[in-house]
Design a protein around this motif. Sequence first.
Motif, PDB file in Angstrom:
ATOM      1  N   GLY A 140      11.356  -1.837   2.699  1.00  0.00           N
ATOM      2  CA  GLY A 140      11.161  -0.438   2.326  1.00  0.00           C
ATOM      3  C   GLY A 140       9.977   0.237   2.995  1.00  0.00           C
ATOM      4  N   VAL A 141       9.555  -0.290   4.139  1.00  0.00           N
ATOM      5  CA  VAL A 141       8.396   0.271   4.845  1.00  0.00           C
ATOM      6  C   VAL A 141       8.880   1.268   5.895  1.00  0.00           C
ATOM      7  CG1 VAL A 141       6.478  -0.288   6.406  1.00  0.00           C
ATOM      8  CG2 VAL A 141       6.985  -1.770   4.456  1.00  0.00           C
ATOM      9  N   GLN A 142       8.289   2.450   5.876  1.00  0.00           N
ATOM     10  CA  GLN A 142       8.586   3.442   6.919  1.00  0.00           C
ATOM     11  C   GLN A 142       8.065   2.893   8.239  1.00  0.00           C
ATOM     12  OE1 GLN A 142       6.997   7.349   6.161  1.00  0.00           O
ATOM     13  NE2 GLN A 142       7.536   8.072   8.197  1.00  0.00           N
ATOM     14  N   TYR A 143       8.911   2.872   9.267  1.00  0.00           N
ATOM     15  CA  TYR A 143       8.607   2.140  10.491  1.00  0.00           C
ATOM     16  C   TYR A 143       8.964   2.950  11.730  1.00  0.00           C
ATOM     17  CZ  TYR A 143       9.253  -1.260  14.239  1.00  0.00           C
ATOM     18  OH  TYR A 143       9.200  -1.919  15.437  1.00  0.00           O
ATOM     19  N   GLN A 144       8.124   2.764  12.746  1.00  0.00           N
ATOM     20  CA  GLN A 144       8.476   3.223  14.085  1.00  0.00           C
ATOM     21  C   GLN A 144       7.983   2.181  15.082  1.00  0.00           C
ATOM     22  OE1 GLN A 144       6.657   6.883  15.389  1.00  0.00           O
ATOM     23  NE2 GLN A 144       4.663   6.351  14.555  1.00  0.00           N
ATOM     24  N   GLY A 145       8.742   2.011  16.135  1.00  0.00           N
ATOM     25  CA  GLY A 145       8.378   1.082  17.192  1.00  0.00           C
ATOM     26  C   GLY A 145       8.155   1.842  18.484  1.00  0.00           C
ATOM     27  N   LYS A 146       7.084   1.518  19.179  1.00  0.00           N
ATOM     28  CA  LYS A 146       6.732   2.206  20.428  1.00  0.00           C
ATOM     29  C   LYS A 146       6.372   1.179  21.485  1.00  0.00           C
ATOM     30  CE  LYS A 146       6.769   6.416  18.690  1.00  0.00           C
ATOM     31  NZ  LYS A 146       7.568   7.509  19.203  1.00  0.00           N
ATOM     32  N   PHE A 147       6.689   1.513  22.742  1.00  0.00           N
ATOM     33  CA  PHE A 147       6.212   0.653  23.816  1.00  0.00           C
ATOM     34  C   PHE A 147       5.768   1.487  25.001  1.00  0.00           C
ATOM     35  CE2 PHE A 147      10.413   0.957  25.677  1.00  0.00           C
ATOM     36  CZ  PHE A 147      10.233   0.715  27.030  1.00  0.00           C
ATOM     37  N   LEU A 148       4.902   0.870  25.796  1.00  0.00           N
ATOM     38  CA  LEU A 148       4.291   1.522  26.946  1.00  0.00           C
ATOM     39  C   LEU A 148       4.125   0.483  28.034  1.00  0.00           C
ATOM     40  CD1 LEU A 148       2.569   4.040  28.011  1.00  0.00           C
ATOM     41  CD2 LEU A 148       0.612   2.835  27.063  1.00  0.00           C
ATOM     42  N   ALA A 170      14.043  -4.698  38.467  1.00  0.00           N
ATOM     43  CA  ALA A 170      14.423  -5.813  37.591  1.00  0.00           C
ATOM     44  C   ALA A 170      13.329  -6.071  36.560  1.00  0.00           C
ATOM     45  CB  ALA A 170      14.691  -7.071  38.414  1.00  0.00           C
ATOM     46  N   HIS A 171      12.080  -6.012  36.998  1.00  0.00           N
ATOM     47  CA  HIS A 171      10.943  -6.195  36.083  1.00  0.00           C
ATOM     48  C   HIS A 171      10.953  -5.114  35.003  1.00  0.00           C
ATOM     49  CE1 HIS A 171       6.800  -6.914  34.753  1.00  0.00           C
ATOM     50  NE2 HIS A 171       6.703  -5.597  34.742  1.00  0.00           N
ATOM     51  N   MET A 172      11.166  -3.871  35.407  1.00  0.00           N
ATOM     52  CA  MET A 172      11.165  -2.756  34.456  1.00  0.00           C
ATOM     53  C   MET A 172      12.286  -2.932  33.424  1.00  0.00           C
ATOM     54  SD  MET A 172       8.639  -0.808  35.349  1.00  0.00           S
ATOM     55  CE  MET A 172       8.755   0.954  35.254  1.00  0.00           C
ATOM     56  N   ALA A 173      13.463  -3.325  33.876  1.00  0.00           N
ATOM     57  CA  ALA A 173      14.584  -3.523  32.954  1.00  0.00           C
ATOM     58  C   ALA A 173      14.314  -4.688  32.003  1.00  0.00           C
ATOM     59  CB  ALA A 173      15.867  -3.762  33.745  1.00  0.00           C
ATOM     60  N   ARG A 174      13.791  -5.778  32.543  1.00  0.00           N
ATOM     61  CA  ARG A 174      13.502  -6.977  31.742  1.00  0.00           C
ATOM     62  C   ARG A 174      12.438  -6.690  30.685  1.00  0.00           C
ATOM     63  NH1 ARG A 174      12.913  -9.854  35.839  1.00  0.00           N
ATOM     64  NH2 ARG A 174      10.666  -9.651  36.037  1.00  0.00           N
ATOM     65  N   THR A 175      11.364  -6.003  31.058  1.00  0.00           N
ATOM     66  CA  THR A 175      10.294  -5.739  30.096  1.00  0.00           C
ATOM     67  C   THR A 175      10.717  -4.715  29.049  1.00  0.00           C
ATOM     68  OG1 THR A 175       9.271  -4.145  31.630  1.00  0.00           O
ATOM     69  CG2 THR A 175       8.412  -6.404  31.640  1.00  0.00           C
ATOM     70  N   LEU A 183       0.803  -1.220   0.000  1.00  0.00           N
ATOM     71  CA  LEU A 183       0.000   0.000   0.000  1.00  0.00           C
ATOM     72  C   LEU A 183       0.841   1.277   0.000  1.00  0.00           C
ATOM     73  CD1 LEU A 183      -2.692  -0.991   2.665  1.00  0.00           C
ATOM     74  CD2 LEU A 183      -2.966  -0.958   0.170  1.00  0.00           C
ATOM     75  N   GLY A 184       2.132   1.146   0.232  1.00  0.00           N
ATOM     76  CA  GLY A 184       2.968   2.335   0.394  1.00  0.00           C
ATOM     77  C   GLY A 184       2.660   3.045   1.707  1.00  0.00           C
ATOM     78  N   ALA A 185       2.233   2.271   2.701  1.00  0.00           N
ATOM     79  CA  ALA A 185       1.843   2.815   3.999  1.00  0.00           C
ATOM     80  C   ALA A 185       3.004   2.744   4.983  1.00  0.00           C
ATOM     81  CB  ALA A 185       0.645   2.043   4.557  1.00  0.00           C
ATOM     82  N   SER A 186       2.907   3.501   6.063  1.00  0.00           N
ATOM     83  CA  SER A 186       3.875   3.389   7.152  1.00  0.00           C
ATOM     84  C   SER A 186       3.325   2.429   8.198  1.00  0.00           C
ATOM     85  CB  SER A 186       4.156   4.759   7.759  1.00  0.00           C
ATOM     86  OG  SER A 186       2.979   5.323   8.289  1.00  0.00           O
ATOM     87  N   LEU A 187       4.216   1.984   9.074  1.00  0.00           N
ATOM     88  CA  LEU A 187       3.848   0.982  10.066  1.00  0.00           C
ATOM     89  C   LEU A 187       4.376   1.381  11.435  1.00  0.00           C
ATOM     90  CD1 LEU A 187       2.773  -1.928  10.734  1.00  0.00           C
ATOM     91  CD2 LEU A 187       5.105  -2.715  10.278  1.00  0.00           C
ATOM     92  N   THR A 188       3.525   1.254  12.435  1.00  0.00           N
ATOM     93  CA  THR A 188       3.939   1.405  13.820  1.00  0.00           C
ATOM     94  C   THR A 188       3.681   0.091  14.526  1.00  0.00           C
ATOM     95  OG1 THR A 188       3.450   3.770  13.884  1.00  0.00           O
ATOM     96  CG2 THR A 188       3.568   2.634  16.000  1.00  0.00           C
ATOM     97  N   ALA A 189       4.729  -0.484  15.094  1.00  0.00           N
ATOM     98  CA  ALA A 189       4.576  -1.670  15.943  1.00  0.00           C
ATOM     99  C   ALA A 189       4.501  -1.174  17.378  1.00  0.00           C
ATOM    100  CB  ALA A 189       5.750  -2.619  15.757  1.00  0.00           C
ATOM    101  N   PHE A 190       3.652  -1.809  18.165  1.00  0.00           N
ATOM    102  CA  PHE A 190       3.385  -1.329  19.521  1.00  0.00           C
ATOM    103  C   PHE A 190       3.409  -2.493  20.505  1.00  0.00           C
ATOM    104  CE2 PHE A 190       0.177  -0.337  22.845  1.00  0.00           C
ATOM    105  CZ  PHE A 190       0.817   0.755  23.422  1.00  0.00           C
ATOM    106  N   VAL A 191       4.210  -2.336  21.553  1.00  0.00           N
ATOM    107  CA  VAL A 191       4.288  -3.328  22.617  1.00  0.00           C
ATOM    108  C   VAL A 191       3.755  -2.700  23.896  1.00  0.00           C
ATOM    109  CG1 VAL A 191       5.816  -4.770  24.027  1.00  0.00           C
ATOM    110  CG2 VAL A 191       6.317  -4.445  21.597  1.00  0.00           C
ATOM    111  N   ALA A 192       2.819  -3.374  24.537  1.00  0.00           N
ATOM    112  CA  ALA A 192       2.312  -2.954  25.846  1.00  0.00           C
ATOM    113  C   ALA A 192       2.870  -3.926  26.879  1.00  0.00           C
ATOM    114  CB  ALA A 192       0.786  -2.959  25.865  1.00  0.00           C
ATOM    115  N   GLU A 193       3.789  -3.462  27.682  1.00  0.00           N
ATOM    116  CA  GLU A 193       4.421  -4.288  28.709  1.00  0.00           C
ATOM    117  C   GLU A 193       3.701  -4.088  30.039  1.00  0.00           C
ATOM    118  OE1 GLU A 193       6.600  -6.579  28.411  1.00  0.00           O
ATOM    119  OE2 GLU A 193       7.687  -6.165  26.570  1.00  0.00           O
ATOM    120  N   PRO A 194       3.582  -5.142  30.843  1.00  0.00           N
ATOM    121  CA  PRO A 194       2.862  -5.025  32.119  1.00  0.00           C
ATOM    122  C   PRO A 194       3.644  -4.233  33.162  1.00  0.00           C
ATOM    123  CG  PRO A 194       3.832  -7.192  31.927  1.00  0.00           C
ATOM    124  CD  PRO A 194       4.080  -6.488  30.609  1.00  0.00           C
TER     125      PRO A 194
END
Length: 147
Positions: A84-92, A60-65, A29-40
């Motif tokens: 060739g996909v424009q990409y950003q990765g985010k986590f919370l 330790a949990h914070m560092a591991r996640t 599609l010529g689209a961009s992509l955001t991958a998102f990780v939600a860590e506990p």
Amino acid sequence: MFQHLLVPVDGTELSEKAAQTAIDLAAKLGASLTAFVAEPMPPLPNMGSSPSVYKRDADAHMARTEQHARQVLARIGERARDQGVQYQGKFLRTDAIDEAIVDAAKEFGCDLIVMATHGRGVFGELLFGSHTKNVMTRCKLPVLVLH
């Protein structure tokens, strides 16, 4: 059509499948992509835990996640860039995963969410819940569901 896809991932085989599908779709599609990780968030302390032990365990949990999230996002980012996909990765860090996915799609201006489901059926959903189903009920965006 779609210009910015969000793919929630957790490093499992099923979420990796969703990530690859999202990368392939974004490339076509010529689209961009955001991958998102939600860590506990760190678990709450036990009644008998001392503050210093809880802080050590929480740190330790914070560092591991964080390390886990960065590794998952880096793997997906490498594959996206190879295609060739424009990409950003985010986590919370959050315990409200479904809400975080919906909020991330809004915050990052996504117009499609690509998710995988285990397809556990009614009984499995009662026992384990379904992030995909909850996102679909909370979100106004289209959700592409894979299983």
